[in-house]
Design an enzyme around this catalytic site. Structure first.
Site, PDB file in Angstrom:
ATOM      1  N   LYS A  76       0.470   3.299  -3.002  1.00  0.00           N
ATOM      2  CA  LYS A  76      -0.834   3.774  -3.396  1.00  0.00           C
ATOM      3  C   LYS A  76      -0.872   5.594  -3.507  1.00  0.00           C
ATOM      4  CE  LYS A  76      -5.452   3.847  -1.064  1.00  0.00           C
ATOM      5  NZ  LYS A  76      -6.141   3.158   0.017  1.00  0.00           N
TER       6      LYS A  76
ATOM      7  N   GLY B 262     -10.620 -13.841 -13.519  1.00  0.00           N
ATOM      8  CA  GLY B 262      -9.850 -12.639 -13.541  1.00  0.00           C
ATOM      9  C   GLY B 262      -9.229 -11.928 -14.777  1.00  0.00           C
ATOM     10  N   HIS B 263      -8.416 -11.331 -14.690  1.00  0.00           N
ATOM     11  CA  HIS B 263      -7.538 -10.846 -15.858  1.00  0.00           C
ATOM     12  C   HIS B 263      -6.079 -10.671 -15.626  1.00  0.00           C
ATOM     13  CE1 HIS B 263      -7.338  -8.673 -19.753  1.00  0.00           C
ATOM     14  NE2 HIS B 263      -6.696  -7.798 -19.273  1.00  0.00           N
TER      15      HIS B 263
ATOM     16  N   CYS C 152       0.995  -1.334  -0.058  1.00  0.00           N
ATOM     17  CA  CYS C 152      -0.005   0.163   0.275  1.00  0.00           C
ATOM     18  C   CYS C 152       0.838   1.234   0.106  1.00  0.00           C
ATOM     19  CB  CYS C 152      -0.852  -0.206   1.154  1.00  0.00           C
ATOM     20  SG  CYS C 152      -2.290  -1.332   0.829  1.00  0.00           S
TER      21      CYS C 152
ATOM     22  N   ASP D 156      -8.494  -3.916  -5.451  1.00  0.00           N
ATOM     23  CA  ASP D 156      -7.240  -3.507  -4.784  1.00  0.00           C
ATOM     24  C   ASP D 156      -6.276  -4.334  -5.382  1.00  0.00           C
ATOM     25  OD1 ASP D 156      -5.362  -2.232  -2.787  1.00  0.00           O
ATOM     26  OD2 ASP D 156      -7.029  -1.800  -1.577  1.00  0.00           O
TER      27      ASP D 156
ATOM     28  N   SER E 260     -15.103   9.059  -0.934  1.00  0.00           N
ATOM     29  CA  SER E 260     -13.812   8.533  -0.310  1.00  0.00           C
ATOM     30  C   SER E 260     -13.996   7.525   0.570  1.00  0.00           C
ATOM     31  CB  SER E 260     -13.241  10.087   0.493  1.00  0.00           C
ATOM     32  OG  SER E 260     -13.207  11.102  -0.112  1.00  0.00           O
ATOM     33  N   ASP E 261     -14.600   6.601   0.197  1.00  0.00           N
ATOM     34  CA  ASP E 261     -14.985   5.568   1.131  1.00  0.00           C
ATOM     35  C   ASP E 261     -14.127   4.199   0.588  1.00  0.00           C
ATOM     36  OD1 ASP E 261     -16.565   4.310   3.355  1.00  0.00           O
ATOM     37  OD2 ASP E 261     -17.787   5.677   2.913  1.00  0.00           O
ATOM     38  N   ASP E 262     -14.355   3.173   1.335  1.00  0.00           N
ATOM     39  CA  ASP E 262     -13.493   1.975   0.942  1.00  0.00           C
ATOM     40  C   ASP E 262     -14.071   1.127  -0.274  1.00  0.00           C
ATOM     41  OD1 ASP E 262     -11.611   1.871   3.337  1.00  0.00           O
ATOM     42  OD2 ASP E 262     -13.511   1.989   4.483  1.00  0.00           O
TER      43      ASP E 262
END
Length: 344
Positions: A19, A136-137, A16, A66, A47-49
């Protein structure tokens, strides 16, 4: 083969800590039109998770994405950490993760055994959370990156955001701070074996138990402490709730080795970005600089920051003590003042 691949040597930054800073991110999102939909209960403008969309009166879906570059050399461990971190956003909203998709970038010459190990680590943590990875990718990239897009469920009336705190709410944190400092030291080969083991244990511990405890009580706001550090995420909570947070710094658990490293000046770049973003809103009082640095330290797969009704605080604290890595009663929300966060 897994041990032969030193993933962190392939990336310029880790976890992180990679980020985009909160202040920079806010500027990047400026003037992007926000579409109105009465069923979009939480969008990117909050601005939330994670985002939340109401499907029916009894069901809303919670979605997040994420991923990041390696924070551990071992591919299997890196996969576990990345998945743990991605799942956390669903828990922070009070939801239960149910379905996930891989997102992966790998160098063309990365051994297939290492790629397999990374994916296996992600699958193991997803299954521990009761989540199915259904696809997924993947693309080629010079730097490896891995994470998950996760979908969860929550009742529309029980969504937890980072902006719902109320005056008098008690603040809890469920993991100690200092992960970013420890992993920075690890990249420089300055971290002890004990510190490395502790960091990896914390980063692979799901926030599921913390979520399962808090949803039993009158929790008004929640966020997970990740790339913006404790003070960065708390700043967003105080802004969104229009309150000030009074923190008892002696009650905040900082990993001792991380504090020692901070005193030596071994700090992640993300710490400085977080300080730039939030320091104007923080009254540091007489708090030591190394402690301040730890409070701004970017966490990877950090704990939950919970704002709970004071009448439920003792009961929640008692339950958290037996369920999470480090239950801490760190402060209280009070009427908004000149500064958003007071360190005492």
């Amino acid at each position: 083969m897994e041990e032969d691949v030193k993933l962190t040597k392939l990336a310029k930054c880790a976890g992180c800590g990679a980020k985009v800073g909160a202040g920079v991110l806010a500027k990047l999102l400026e003037n992007i039109p926000v579409r109105s939909d009465p069923n979009l209960l939480v969008g990117f403008d909050k601005s939330d998770d994670a985002c939340v969309y109401r499907v029916s009166d009894d069901l809303a879906i919670v979605q997040t994405l994420d991923f990041f570059p390696p924070i551990a050399d071992d591919p299997h461990l890196f996969g576990q950490i990345a998945a743990t971190n991605a799942l956390s956003d669903i828990y922070a909203m009070g939801g239960e993760p149910k379905l996930a998709l891989n997102i992966m970038c790998v160098p063309k010459d990365m051994p297939k055994e290492a790629v397999h190990a990374m994916l296996r680590g992600g699958y193991e943590k997803a299954y521990e959370a009761g989540t199915l990875i259904a696809g997924g990718h993947s693309i080629f990239d010079e730097e490896p990156k891995y994470g998950l897009s996760v979908t969860g469920f929550v009742h529309p009336d029980r969504i937890l955001t980072n902006s719902g705190a109320r005056e008098g709410d008690v603040l809890f944190l469920t993991k100690p701070l200092g992960i970013g400092i420890l992993t920075t030291a690890q990249r420089a080969e300055l971290l002890s074996e004990e510190g490395r083991t502790l960091a990896y244990t914390l980063m692979t511990t799901l926030n599921k138990a913390a979520r399962d405890c808090m949803v039993k009580y009158r929790v008004h706001a929640c966020t997970d402490v990740t790339g913006f550090g404790l003070l960065g995420h708390l700043y967003e909570m105080t802004q969104g709730s229009d309150l000030t947070a009074l923190l008892a710094t002696e009650n905040i658990s900082i990993i001792p080795e991380a504090l020692t490293l901070a005193e030596m000046g071994i700090l992640p770049e993300g710490m400085y970005r977080n300080r730039t973003f939030a320091e104007q809103a923080v009254d540091v009082g007489s708090t030591d600089l190394a402690v301040q640095d730890a409070l701004f330290d970017p966490q990877t797969a950090g704990g939950l920051l919970i704002a709970v009704d004071p009448a439920d605080a003792d009961a929640l604290f008692a339950e958290l003590k037996d369920a999470v890595p480090c239950a801490q009663r760190i402060g209280v929300m009070q009427q908004a003042g000149e500064k958003r966060i007071l360190l005492r």
